[in-house]
Design an enzyme around this catalytic site. Structure first.
Site, PDB file in Angstrom:
ATOM      1  N   ASP A  50       0.844  -1.198   0.000  1.00 47.81           N
ATOM      2  CA  ASP A  50       0.000   0.000   0.000  1.00 47.81           C
ATOM      3  C   ASP A  50       0.880   1.249   0.000  1.00 47.81           C
ATOM      4  OD1 ASP A  50      -2.326   1.798   0.774  1.00 47.81           O
ATOM      5  OD2 ASP A  50      -3.277  -0.164   0.968  1.00 47.81           O
ATOM      6  N   SER A  77     -11.376  -1.165  -0.565  1.00 48.49           N
ATOM      7  CA  SER A  77     -10.091  -1.145   0.138  1.00 48.49           C
ATOM      8  C   SER A  77     -10.254  -1.476   1.609  1.00 48.49           C
ATOM      9  CB  SER A  77      -9.447   0.242   0.014  1.00 48.49           C
ATOM     10  OG  SER A  77      -8.686   0.347  -1.145  1.00 48.49           O
ATOM     11  N   HIS A 103      -3.633   5.889   3.501  1.00 55.41           N
ATOM     12  CA  HIS A 103      -4.419   4.683   3.193  1.00 55.41           C
ATOM     13  C   HIS A 103      -3.822   3.426   3.820  1.00 55.41           C
ATOM     14  CE1 HIS A 103      -5.991   1.484   0.460  1.00 55.41           C
ATOM     15  NE2 HIS A 103      -7.055   2.275   0.370  1.00 55.41           N
TER      16      HIS A 103
END
Length: 745
Positions: free
Chosen positions: A182, A417, A241
């Protein structure tokens, strides 16, 4: 894992609360996160947790109190268990005795509520049963003390959540590592204890934002962009994220801080592959390879390969060959790869890596249990997990910085996600509970245990909503008897009893149509069947001189023979000789002759006792073995045995043998000594007894090496006064009460 295909123009959708962002992939070779948040909301204080009644949990153990007439009898108790097994097709075995002298019995596998009830009713109906009750599972009456746990509906809500709290008593994922490929990770006190060393895979300094290329520091410096950057006319704050995804999986639980991860015992391995404009395919693919323990040129080997990989990235494109190769390599190394289905509300087969082979593609549900408004759908979706929607997002760890890292915080995001780490957490919990699970088995079990969506779905939502309570199962250790039965692949036929315990030395048995399996801790589990079992039964089973079997039957002996070894000896069978015991000293001497391949061949009788002075013999195809307390064990074969028989065996003048045959005499001669003499044989003279005064006279001449040579007759009477004579090759010995003389040839 099925093949997934599809092609569209390369585009990726990222979704935060109410905000849709589109990022164009550079030459179809970059990827961006499938979810982001520009202004993370710090959650309010914990709200009161709603409670709901639930049905009692099933149990696989029962506490059985037997009536006094049966309490002490393993056989009578076994009848009860066998009947229950017949009624329910589920075997039970005794595992312990309570302080109140009740028996705790355990089913051979985990039971659902209906099966538990049937087993309870069947045992209760037993004629020997005084009472029975479920041996229920009890838990600490507490939930995680993390302040925001009550707002983590995706974990805690039993109807629309993934039901992980119910498995935390089995495992929290300890021993497992989840790689999060990520944006990297920011420092966060609610994550720190669960983060292990990762790697920064971004090779391009212009994309990395940290001023260099690949290095061992996976820290997220921020993926913000300014207007005009990355081909976009708008600016965007850093998403953090990777930090949010990491917290969904493994935020530290019960630390009185923030939130709890779905698998709070696992370790997060951050692999940074996404920067300010997304991530190059080559970096993401190398991140997958390195995370799973594969070799990446110029990068040190991963000392802690992850068996679960979370890939919350996506783009509208066919599956790139480079990514497919990385995924295949990871799966071949034993790593399950969880990927986001995508957020475009279209067929997931249009998005990579959801359309790649060998992945577990995750769609998203909302708080009502319906397909989230943005979630991709269709045959490429394997299962669904909570990803949130505009009505309620997924709360996790975050950072307050708008560009570079600021203070740690918590916030909501929504998207596939967020659904992907929910599912990856369950996969890691499954692997922790049963390390033998391969990636394909994890996928299959997630699908098999998924439940229908509580809400609605259009376009196809895979197997349904993941259910950790059903998917995460610690394998029930097979009993040795069950393991043995499984290894036979049904060779013994259907079971005719359950497992029955209480035999000597904590042994047990289970019988089948074609035989039984016997077990004791000292001997292991072995098959008992046919004629060999019949003879073992005649000896008293495990209570007899043989004890428990220590091997199965062993075939392949001469002339089609078979044997089975026991603690106290063996049983031997051949078509020509039938079934016979072989034990003790007699067995030891038979072994020394070469067993059935030696001169004796197979036994044709069991041991026969009752001889003079406590003697015992066993006959074989080629002779016999004789034992007595005074003389030990010796062979008796051939012509010498025939001569001994003529003298009356052990009851005759010679008594028991005290040696085996001794070879090496002159002219090929052989002798065997007995308690009161000997028998001598040579090819030229045959076998003759030698004892008493005549033997002493012969000895004085040098036995067979002297002038007399070998005897050619037995002794014979020559008068009424006890006079005898014996003929030899070189003369005759005459003996009488008055003396002796030799007539020489």
């Amino acid at each position: 894992m099925r093949t997934k295909t599809g092609m569209k123009k390369a585009r990726i959708c990222n979704r935060a609360m109410g905000l849709l962002m589109a990022t164009t992939l550079v030459a179809s070779a970059t990827a961006a996160t499938a979810s982001a948040a520009n202004n993370p909301a710090v959650p309010p204080g914990p709200s009161a947790r709603a409670s709901s009644a639930s049905a009692p949990l099933p149990t696989d153990q029962f506490i059985v109190k037997f009536k006094p007439s049966a309490a002490g009898s393993a056989v009578e108790r076994g009848k009860t268990y066998a009947k229950a097994a017949g009624d329910t097709s589920i075997d039970v075995r005794e595992v312990k005795t309570t302080a109140g002298d009740a028996k705790v019995v355990k089913a051979s596998r985990r039971l659902n509520a209906a099966e538990s009830q049937r087993m309870l009713e069947s045992i209760a109906a037993g004629a020997n049963v005084a009472s029975v009750e479920p041996d229920i599972l009890m838990y600490p009456s507490a939930t995680p003390n993390d302040p925001y746990y009550a707002q983590q509906w995706a974990l805690s809500d039993p109807n629309v959540g993934i039901r992980v709290p119910s498995v935390w008593d089995k495992t929290t994922g300890t021993g497992q590592t989840v790689a999060v490929v990520d944006t990297g990770i920011t420092a966060h006190s609610d994550l720190k204890a669960n983060v292990v060393a990762g790697y920064d895979m971004i090779a391009d300094p212009a994309s990395s934002g940290d001023g260099d290329g690949r290095d061992p520091d996976p820290s997220d410096p921020g993926d913000f962009r300014t207007a005009g950057a990355c081909g976009s006319g708008s600016s965007a704050n850093s998403s953090w994220h990777g930090t949010h995804v990491a917290g969904i999986i493994a935020a530290v639980a019960n630390n009185a801080e923030g939130v709890s991860g779905a698998a709070p015992g696992v370790k997060i391995e951050p692999v940074r592959a996404l920067g300010s404009c997304g991530g190059y395919l080559s970096d993401v693919s190398d991140g997958i390879t390195w995370a799973s323990g594969g070799t990446v040129t110029g990068i040190p080997a991963n000392p802690n390969p992850a068996k679960t990989i979370n890939l919350s990235v996506g783009g509208t494109a066919a599956c790139p060959a480079t990514m497919q190769a990385a995924i295949d390599g990871a799966v071949n190394r034993g790593s399950a790869v969880f990927v986001a289905a995508g957020n475009e509300n279209q067929a997931a087969s249009n998005d990579a890596p959801a359309n790649c082979n060998n992945v577990i593609a995750i769609g998203a549900t909302n708080k009502s249990g319906s397909q989230a408004s943005y979630s991709n759908f269709g045959p490429a979706v394997d299962v669904m997990a909570p990803g949130g929607d505009t009505d309620a997002g997924i709360l996790s760890t975050l950072n307050a910085g708008t560009t570079s890292p600021g203070a740690e915080t918590y916030g909501y995001m929504m998207g596939t996600s967020m659904a992907t780490p929910m599912a990856a957490s369950v996969g890691a919990l499954m692997k922790a509970a049963d390390p033998s699970l391969a990636p394909s088995q994890i996928e299959a079990k997630l699908k098999a245990t998924a439940r229908p969506l509580p809400g609605t779905c259009s376009g196809g939502c895979g197997a349904g909503l993941i259910d950790a309570s059903a998917a995460v199962a610690v394998p029930v250790p097979q009993t040795p008897i069950a393991a043995k039965a499984a290894s036979l692949n049904g060779a013994l036929g259907a079971a005719t009893t359950g497992e029955v315990y209480g035999l000597k030395d904590n042994g047990g048995y289970q019988c089948f149509e074609q035989g039984c399996i016997l077990y004791s801790p000292a001997s292991g589990a072995h098959v008992s069947k046919g004629a060999i079992r019949g003879l073992w039964a005649a000896t008293g089973f495990e209570n007899g001189r043989l004890g428990y079997p220590v091997t199965d039957e062993v075939s392949g002996l001469r002339d089609g023979g078979v044997y089975q070894n026991y603690q106290g000896g063996a049983i031997i069978w051949s078509p020509a000789t039938g079934v016979h015991l072989s034990v003790g000293a007699i067995r030891g001497l038979w072994a020394a002759t070469g067993f059935e391949n030696g001169r004796l061949g197979y036994p044709v009788t069991d041991e026969v006792s009752g001889l003079r002075d406590g003697g015992v013999y066993q006959n074989y195809q080629g002779g016999a073995i004789i034992w007595s307390p005074a003389t030990g064990v010796h062979l008796s074969v051939g012509a010498i045995r025939g001569e001994w028989a003529a003298t009356g065996f052990e009851n005759g003048v010679l008594g028991y043998p005290v040696t085996d045959e001794v070879t090496g005499l002159r002219d090929g001669g052989v002798y065997q000594n007995y308690q009161r003499g000997a028998i001598i044989w040579s090819p030229a003279t045959g076998a003759h007894a030698s004892f008493g005064a005549t033997r002493s006279i012969w000895a004085s001449t040098g036995f067979e090496s002297g002038r007399l040579g070998y005897p050619i007759s037995d002794e014979y009477p020559t008068g009424n006064d006890g006079s005898v004579a014996q003929n030899y090759q070189g003369g005759v010995i005459h003996w009488s009460p008055g003396g002796y003389y030799i007539s020489w040839q």
